[in-house]
Write an enzyme that holds these catalytic residues in place. Structure first.
Site, PDB file in Angstrom:
ATOM      1  N   ASP A 171      32.821  49.019 138.047  1.00 15.87           N
ATOM      2  CA  ASP A 171      32.729  50.258 137.288  1.00 15.87           C
ATOM      3  C   ASP A 171      33.512  51.361 138.003  1.00 15.87           C
ATOM      4  O   ASP A 171      33.652  51.327 139.234  1.00 15.87           O
ATOM      5  CB  ASP A 171      31.259  50.670 137.134  1.00 15.87           C
ATOM      6  N   ASP A 209      39.074  51.446 138.663  1.00 19.03           N
ATOM      7  CA  ASP A 209      39.575  52.298 137.594  1.00 19.03           C
ATOM      8  C   ASP A 209      40.523  51.450 136.764  1.00 19.03           C
ATOM      9  O   ASP A 209      41.636  51.133 137.206  1.00 19.03           O
ATOM     10  CB  ASP A 209      40.308  53.503 138.177  1.00 19.03           C
ATOM     11  N   TYR A 255      41.265  54.371 119.646  1.00 16.02           N
ATOM     12  CA  TYR A 255      40.243  53.429 120.094  1.00 16.02           C
ATOM     13  C   TYR A 255      40.385  52.077 119.408  1.00 16.02           C
ATOM     14  O   TYR A 255      40.431  51.028 120.066  1.00 16.02           O
ATOM     15  CB  TYR A 255      38.859  54.022 119.833  1.00 16.02           C
ATOM     16  N   LYS A 311      41.355  48.334 120.777  1.00 16.20           N
ATOM     17  CA  LYS A 311      40.454  47.196 120.631  1.00 16.20           C
ATOM     18  C   LYS A 311      41.109  46.081 119.814  1.00 16.20           C
ATOM     19  O   LYS A 311      40.829  44.889 120.034  1.00 16.20           O
ATOM     20  CB  LYS A 311      39.144  47.642 119.973  1.00 16.20           C
ATOM     21  N   THR A 317      24.247  53.842 123.076  1.00 18.82           N
ATOM     22  CA  THR A 317      24.478  53.951 124.509  1.00 18.82           C
ATOM     23  C   THR A 317      24.837  55.381 124.886  1.00 18.82           C
ATOM     24  O   THR A 317      25.261  56.170 124.028  1.00 18.82           O
ATOM     25  CB  THR A 317      25.626  53.023 124.932  1.00 18.82           C
TER      26      THR A 317
END
Length: 253
Positions: free
Chosen positions: A40, A66, A160, A164, A195
């Protein structure tokens, strides 16, 4: 039957494993017996999540990475291989989901989304698949994309969803090239999950069909983790270049 889901002795690396969907994925893989490495950008949270898994009696570790920085990815992967050996499971879960309307979109926003959501997984696969191939025991790669690719959409997600979509296409290319090494590559498409990343996403209001409540209710991180677990286990040893959508029935509404 328990043996079919047994991951004892396997090392699994989960990007974005310190929060959200990544936590659910990491928990289920750990419960199946895997040693889970939480990768992470937030090193403190990654270490805390690894400690939580160890506190529950599982094997876990953490590494800072990163995904938008090639040097960071190379260093993190080398560190994991040195400390734990070649991971047998790689879960490309981390991603950005901030929104910008298409007609107001910036190159900076586009490039950042694609750097983290698509280029980052490519780099992770490149580095860790080399180690998997060298180890000669096969492996599993699971890419976490988005059910927005099949219709659960809201405004502001052009960058986004493009990233994806690239990730889903990467599954196909990687599955073909890695099959000869016994490494399978598959995709999970999560539906709506409440989330912190989704709730705190920046940008215009999320207007669109993706706001409809799915018939089975909102998904939870462990629901997505269940699909990842299947792809990771011996049950899926002959399954590659496939997609599971976990959208709580959204696609039938």
């Amino acid at each position: 039957m328990a043996e079919a889901f047994d991951l004892s002795g396997r090392v699994a690396l989960v990007t974005g494993g310190a929060s959200g969907i990544g936590v659910g994925i990491a928990e289920l893989l750990a419960e199946a017996g895997a040693t889970v490495v939480i990768a992470d950008i937030d090193a403190t949270r990654a270490a805390a999540q690894a400690d939580a898994l160890k506190g529950a009696g599982h094997q876990a570790a953490s590494v800072a990475v990163d995904l938008g920085d090639e040097t960071s990815v190379i260093a993190a992967c080398a560190d994991v291989v040195e400390r734990h050996g070649a991971p047998w499971i790689l879960v490309n879960n981390a991603g950005l989901q901030h929104r910008e309307l298409l007609l107001e979109g910036s190159v900076r926003h586009w490039d950042r989304n694609n750097a983290v959501n698509a280029r980052g997984p490519f780099l992770m696969i490149r580095e860790l698949a080399k180690a998997m191939v060298a180890a000669g025991q096969g492996g599993r790669v699971i890419n976490v994309a988005s059910s927005g690719l099949i219709g659960q959409m809201v405004q502001g997600l052009s960058a986004y969803l493009a990233s994806k979509g690239a990730l889903a296409a990467l599954t196909q290319a990687a599955a073909m090239e890695l099959a000869e090494h016994g490494i399978t590559v598959n995709t999970v498409l999560p539906g709506g999950v409440g989330t912190p990343g989704a709730i705190g996403a920046e940008g215009p209001p999320p207007i669109g069909p993706g706001n409809r409540r799915p018939p089975l209710g909102m998904c939870e991180p462990r629901d997505i983790g269940s699909a990842v677990l299947y792809f990771a286990t011996p049950m899926a040893r002959h399954v590659t270049n496939q997609t599971i959508c976990v959208d709580a029935g959204f696609s039938i509404t």
